[in-house]
Motif scaffolding. Sequence first.
Motif, PDB file in Angstrom:
ATOM      1  N   ALA A  56       0.861  -1.183   0.000  1.00 51.40           N
ATOM      2  CA  ALA A  56       0.000   0.000   0.000  1.00 51.40           C
ATOM      3  C   ALA A  56       0.897   1.231   0.000  1.00 51.40           C
ATOM      4  O   ALA A  56       1.907   1.272   0.699  1.00 51.40           O
ATOM      5  N   ASP A  58       0.629   5.181   0.774  1.00 43.04           N
ATOM      6  CA  ASP A  58      -0.234   6.179   1.415  1.00 43.04           C
ATOM      7  C   ASP A  58      -1.652   5.647   1.613  1.00 43.04           C
ATOM      8  O   ASP A  58      -2.635   6.288   1.281  1.00 43.04           O
ATOM      9  N   HIS A  59      -1.737   4.418   2.122  1.00 43.93           N
ATOM     10  CA  HIS A  59      -2.989   3.740   2.513  1.00 43.93           C
ATOM     11  C   HIS A  59      -3.844   3.267   1.342  1.00 43.93           C
ATOM     12  O   HIS A  59      -4.998   2.915   1.538  1.00 43.93           O
ATOM     13  N   HIS A  61      -4.005   0.406  -1.745  1.00 41.86           N
ATOM     14  CA  HIS A  61      -3.386  -0.804  -2.285  1.00 41.86           C
ATOM     15  C   HIS A  61      -2.919  -0.555  -3.716  1.00 41.86           C
ATOM     16  O   HIS A  61      -3.628   0.072  -4.501  1.00 41.86           O
ATOM     17  N   GLU A  73       4.382   7.125   2.657  1.00 36.22           N
ATOM     18  CA  GLU A  73       4.409   5.879   3.416  1.00 36.22           C
ATOM     19  C   GLU A  73       4.142   4.706   2.488  1.00 36.22           C
ATOM     20  O   GLU A  73       3.227   4.741   1.672  1.00 36.22           O
TER      21      GLU A  73
END
Length: 83
Positions: A56, A58-59, A61, A73
Amino acid sequence: MKVKYFAWVRERVGKAEETIEPPASVRTVEELIAWLSAQGEAYAYAFEKPKVIRTAIDHAHVKADAAIAGAREIAFFPPMTGG
């Protein structure tokens, strides 16, 4: 960028998260996994079967060919994680 590891990926790497700066030549999730795998035995073990690792950015998938540029991230986890 911050990288987070979950479930058995975390156990194999030996840490839950870290901040990394991959070289500019690393542009996709697939290339990042290959680069991480070359960073030591624990990483090589964690990513020995890259096709089963889910990612994933940045959150959201993403697939292995997703670009990592601008990611804040990146999270790696196995296909099934329990709650």
